[in-house]
Design a protein around this motif. Structure first.
Motif, PDB file in Angstrom:
ATOM      1  N   ARG A 164      50.355  57.638  47.316  1.00  0.00           N
ATOM      2  CA  ARG A 164      50.451  56.829  46.088  1.00  0.00           C
ATOM      3  C   ARG A 164      50.912  55.420  46.432  1.00  0.00           C
ATOM      4  NH1 ARG A 164      53.214  61.186  43.990  1.00  0.00           N
ATOM      5  NH2 ARG A 164      55.205  60.100  44.122  1.00  0.00           N
ATOM      6  N   GLU A 165      51.926  55.315  47.310  1.00  0.00           N
ATOM      7  CA  GLU A 165      52.460  53.994  47.652  1.00  0.00           C
ATOM      8  C   GLU A 165      51.431  53.163  48.430  1.00  0.00           C
ATOM      9  OE1 GLU A 165      57.121  55.491  47.648  1.00  0.00           O
ATOM     10  OE2 GLU A 165      56.273  54.746  49.526  1.00  0.00           O
ATOM     11  N   ALA A 166      50.636  53.831  49.295  1.00  0.00           N
ATOM     12  CA  ALA A 166      49.588  53.117  50.039  1.00  0.00           C
ATOM     13  C   ALA A 166      48.553  52.558  49.062  1.00  0.00           C
ATOM     14  CB  ALA A 166      48.924  54.060  51.041  1.00  0.00           C
ATOM     15  N   GLU A 167      48.240  53.341  48.042  1.00  0.00           N
ATOM     16  CA  GLU A 167      47.270  52.907  47.025  1.00  0.00           C
ATOM     17  C   GLU A 167      47.810  51.676  46.282  1.00  0.00           C
ATOM     18  OE1 GLU A 167      43.883  52.713  45.499  1.00  0.00           O
ATOM     19  OE2 GLU A 167      44.179  54.538  46.674  1.00  0.00           O
ATOM     20  N   LEU A 168      49.112  51.692  45.969  1.00  0.00           N
ATOM     21  CA  LEU A 168      49.728  50.532  45.306  1.00  0.00           C
ATOM     22  C   LEU A 168      49.645  49.286  46.176  1.00  0.00           C
ATOM     23  CD1 LEU A 168      53.122  51.700  43.709  1.00  0.00           C
ATOM     24  CD2 LEU A 168      51.195  50.586  42.584  1.00  0.00           C
ATOM     25  N   ARG A 169      49.943  49.451  47.477  1.00  0.00           N
ATOM     26  CA  ARG A 169      49.875  48.292  48.383  1.00  0.00           C
ATOM     27  C   ARG A 169      48.450  47.752  48.449  1.00  0.00           C
ATOM     28  NH1 ARG A 169      54.135  51.043  51.031  1.00  0.00           N
ATOM     29  NH2 ARG A 169      52.686  52.465  52.027  1.00  0.00           N
ATOM     30  N   ARG A 170      47.456  48.669  48.488  1.00  0.00           N
ATOM     31  CA  ARG A 170      46.057  48.220  48.544  1.00  0.00           C
ATOM     32  C   ARG A 170      45.693  47.446  47.266  1.00  0.00           C
ATOM     33  NH1 ARG A 170      40.785  49.810  50.746  1.00  0.00           N
ATOM     34  NH2 ARG A 170      39.256  49.992  49.103  1.00  0.00           N
ATOM     35  N   GLN A 171      46.114  48.003  46.095  1.00  0.00           N
ATOM     36  CA  GLN A 171      45.797  47.316  44.837  1.00  0.00           C
ATOM     37  C   GLN A 171      46.442  45.929  44.800  1.00  0.00           C
ATOM     38  OE1 GLN A 171      47.016  50.028  41.753  1.00  0.00           O
ATOM     39  NE2 GLN A 171      45.435  51.502  42.318  1.00  0.00           N
ATOM     40  N   ASN A 172      47.703  45.843  45.287  1.00  0.00           N
ATOM     41  CA  ASN A 172      48.387  44.548  45.302  1.00  0.00           C
ATOM     42  C   ASN A 172      47.670  43.555  46.218  1.00  0.00           C
ATOM     43  OD1 ASN A 172      50.311  45.386  43.513  1.00  0.00           O
ATOM     44  ND2 ASN A 172      51.808  45.954  45.079  1.00  0.00           N
ATOM     45  N   ARG A 173      47.200  44.060  47.390  1.00  0.00           N
ATOM     46  CA  ARG A 173      46.482  43.187  48.337  1.00  0.00           C
ATOM     47  C   ARG A 173      45.206  42.648  47.702  1.00  0.00           C
ATOM     48  NH1 ARG A 173      47.483  47.007  52.203  1.00  0.00           N
ATOM     49  NH2 ARG A 173      45.430  47.961  51.963  1.00  0.00           N
ATOM     50  N   LEU A 174      44.456  43.554  47.042  1.00  0.00           N
ATOM     51  CA  LEU A 174      43.188  43.142  46.448  1.00  0.00           C
ATOM     52  C   LEU A 174      43.435  42.173  45.288  1.00  0.00           C
ATOM     53  CD1 LEU A 174      41.269  46.553  46.545  1.00  0.00           C
ATOM     54  CD2 LEU A 174      40.947  44.563  48.047  1.00  0.00           C
ATOM     55  N   ALA A 175      44.492  42.456  44.490  1.00  0.00           N
ATOM     56  CA  ALA A 175      44.811  41.577  43.360  1.00  0.00           C
ATOM     57  C   ALA A 175      45.211  40.193  43.865  1.00  0.00           C
ATOM     58  CB  ALA A 175      45.929  42.188  42.521  1.00  0.00           C
ATOM     59  N   GLU A 176      45.984  40.152  44.943  1.00  0.00           N
ATOM     60  CA  GLU A 176      46.411  38.864  45.509  1.00  0.00           C
ATOM     61  C   GLU A 176      45.193  38.063  45.972  1.00  0.00           C
ATOM     62  OE1 GLU A 176      49.908  38.014  48.571  1.00  0.00           O
ATOM     63  OE2 GLU A 176      48.007  38.345  49.598  1.00  0.00           O
ATOM     64  N   ARG A 177      44.245  38.776  46.621  1.00  0.00           N
ATOM     65  CA  ARG A 177      43.040  38.118  47.122  1.00  0.00           C
ATOM     66  C   ARG A 177      42.233  37.516  45.969  1.00  0.00           C
ATOM     67  NH1 ARG A 177      38.083  40.400  49.099  1.00  0.00           N
ATOM     68  NH2 ARG A 177      37.140  38.933  50.538  1.00  0.00           N
ATOM     69  N   GLU A 178      42.101  38.311  44.881  1.00  0.00           N
ATOM     70  CA  GLU A 178      41.377  37.825  43.700  1.00  0.00           C
ATOM     71  C   GLU A 178      42.036  36.570  43.144  1.00  0.00           C
ATOM     72  OE1 GLU A 178      38.685  39.480  41.789  1.00  0.00           O
ATOM     73  OE2 GLU A 178      38.428  40.262  43.828  1.00  0.00           O
ATOM     74  N   GLN A 179      43.394  36.613  43.042  1.00  0.00           N
ATOM     75  CA  GLN A 179      44.127  35.479  42.469  1.00  0.00           C
ATOM     76  C   GLN A 179      43.929  34.229  43.312  1.00  0.00           C
ATOM     77  OE1 GLN A 179      48.164  36.838  42.252  1.00  0.00           O
ATOM     78  NE2 GLN A 179      47.813  38.040  40.406  1.00  0.00           N
ATOM     79  N   ILE A 180      43.982  34.388  44.632  1.00  0.00           N
ATOM     80  CA  ILE A 180      43.836  33.231  45.515  1.00  0.00           C
ATOM     81  C   ILE A 180      42.424  32.648  45.394  1.00  0.00           C
ATOM     82  CG2 ILE A 180      43.699  32.569  47.968  1.00  0.00           C
ATOM     83  CD1 ILE A 180      46.189  34.388  48.373  1.00  0.00           C
ATOM     84  N   LEU A 181      41.420  33.538  45.350  1.00  0.00           N
ATOM     85  CA  LEU A 181      40.035  33.061  45.230  1.00  0.00           C
ATOM     86  C   LEU A 181      39.837  32.337  43.896  1.00  0.00           C
ATOM     87  CD1 LEU A 181      38.009  36.036  46.768  1.00  0.00           C
ATOM     88  CD2 LEU A 181      38.477  33.785  47.784  1.00  0.00           C
ATOM     89  N   ALA A 182      40.442  32.906  42.810  1.00  0.00           N
ATOM     90  CA  ALA A 182      40.326  32.274  41.488  1.00  0.00           C
ATOM     91  C   ALA A 182      41.001  30.910  41.502  1.00  0.00           C
ATOM     92  CB  ALA A 182      40.957  33.171  40.423  1.00  0.00           C
ATOM     93  N   ASP A 183      42.165  30.835  42.160  1.00  0.00           N
ATOM     94  CA  ASP A 183      42.903  29.577  42.228  1.00  0.00           C
ATOM     95  C   ASP A 183      42.107  28.517  43.000  1.00  0.00           C
ATOM     96  OD1 ASP A 183      45.569  28.203  41.800  1.00  0.00           O
ATOM     97  OD2 ASP A 183      45.309  27.974  43.981  1.00  0.00           O
ATOM     98  N   ARG A 184      41.467  28.965  44.090  1.00  0.00           N
ATOM     99  CA  ARG A 184      40.670  28.022  44.892  1.00  0.00           C
ATOM    100  C   ARG A 184      39.482  27.493  44.106  1.00  0.00           C
ATOM    101  NH1 ARG A 184      40.232  30.761  50.850  1.00  0.00           N
ATOM    102  NH2 ARG A 184      42.426  30.586  51.396  1.00  0.00           N
ATOM    103  N   SER A 185      38.806  28.412  43.361  1.00  0.00           N
ATOM    104  CA  SER A 185      37.619  27.920  42.636  1.00  0.00           C
ATOM    105  C   SER A 185      38.041  27.051  41.455  1.00  0.00           C
ATOM    106  CB  SER A 185      36.717  29.074  42.212  1.00  0.00           C
ATOM    107  OG  SER A 185      37.429  29.997  41.466  1.00  0.00           O
ATOM    108  N   ALA A 186      39.246  27.307  40.867  1.00  0.00           N
ATOM    109  CA  ALA A 186      39.728  26.457  39.780  1.00  0.00           C
ATOM    110  C   ALA A 186      40.073  25.074  40.320  1.00  0.00           C
ATOM    111  CB  ALA A 186      40.954  27.087  39.137  1.00  0.00           C
ATOM    112  N   ASP A 187      40.494  25.037  41.590  1.00  0.00           N
ATOM    113  CA  ASP A 187      40.899  23.796  42.236  1.00  0.00           C
ATOM    114  C   ASP A 187      39.672  22.913  42.547  1.00  0.00           C
ATOM    115  OD1 ASP A 187      43.204  22.531  42.909  1.00  0.00           O
ATOM    116  OD2 ASP A 187      43.150  23.109  45.022  1.00  0.00           O
ATOM    117  N   GLY A 188      38.498  23.533  42.468  1.00  0.00           N
ATOM    118  CA  GLY A 188      37.255  22.811  42.739  1.00  0.00           C
ATOM    119  C   GLY A 188      36.978  22.837  44.208  1.00  0.00           C
TER     120      GLY A 188
END
Ligand SMILES: CC(C)(COP(=O)(O)OP(=O)(O)OC[C@H]1O[C@@H](n2cnc3c(N)ncnc32)[C@H](O)[C@@H]1OP(=O)(O)O)[C@@H](O)C(=O)NCCC(=O)NCCS
Length: 164
Positions: free
Chosen positions: A140-164
């Motif tokens: 369960r904890e490994a699954e949480l870490r994976r979800q957090n990693r993927l969510a972080e990646r999404e946020q960074i990509l969204a931030d980069r594309s918002a930055d232009g």
């Protein structure tokens, strides 16, 4: 593919720390501990998938206490979760004074190992069969870490594309 029990791939690596493992402060160099964790994680991952693996990421590494030259380091690795081609392997590091038997938990690491075929392309791994409360909690904890990693990646990509 047949599910593989976590206990089947659990691996233990023991090494005696020598002068060549020390940093300038006289303690064991953190990089030596990281390499041993990578080795132990690799063994557990290979035992799980019975094939080639590469380290995709060292997701977390804690150093709780320093390790001294002359101590025995024990790295206990277990596959916590298996997904399509990747596995999370958890490694617990204990240092032991071999003369007194005193033992302490000094590090914990989580690594993502990916199974690859002969050409280095990711290839599927067997599902993990967890038994008992501890193995189920680790999964369960490994699954949480994976979800957090993927969510972080999404946020960074969204931030980069918002930055232009
Ligand atoms: C790891 C590697 C095989 C992934 O290749 P890729 O083309 O990105 O493959 P994919 O996008 O299909 O991902 C494959 C799996 O790896 C996982 N993955 C890829 N990059 C990752 C990363 N940075 N962190 C965690 N997991 C990662 C994916 O989540 C996926 O898992 P899943 O199939 O279980 O869902 C490739 O990046 C590689 O060969 N890296 C070098 C590894 C190496 O040499 N290690 C030793 C360093 S000296």
């Amino acid at each position: 593919m047949e599910p593989q029990p976590a206990s089947q791939s659990a691996s233990v690596l023991v090494r005696w720390m020598g002068i060549g493992d020390a940093n300038s402060a006289g303690f064991v160099h953190g990089g030596v501990v990281m390499k041993l964790c990578d080795d132990a994680a690799g063994i557990a991952a290979i035992r799980h998938c019975r094939g080639r693996v590469v380290t995709a990421a060292m997701d977390r590494m804690t150093f709780i206490e320093p390790v001294s030259v002359g101590e025995l380091l024990t790295c206990s690795a277990s596959v916590n979760a298996a997904w399509r081609t990747s596995m999370e392997v958890g490694v617990r590091v204990d240092a032991e004074n071999p003369r007194t038997g005193e033992r302490r938990h000094t590090s914990t690491a989580y690594l993502t190992m990916v199974a690859v075929d002969e050409s280095g392309s990711p290839t599927p791994v067997p599902p993990l069969l967890t038994e008992g409360d501890t193995e189920r909690r680790r999964e369960r904890e490994a699954e949480l870490r994976r979800q957090n990693r993927l969510a972080e990646r999404e946020q960074i990509l969204a931030d980069r594309s918002a930055d232009g």
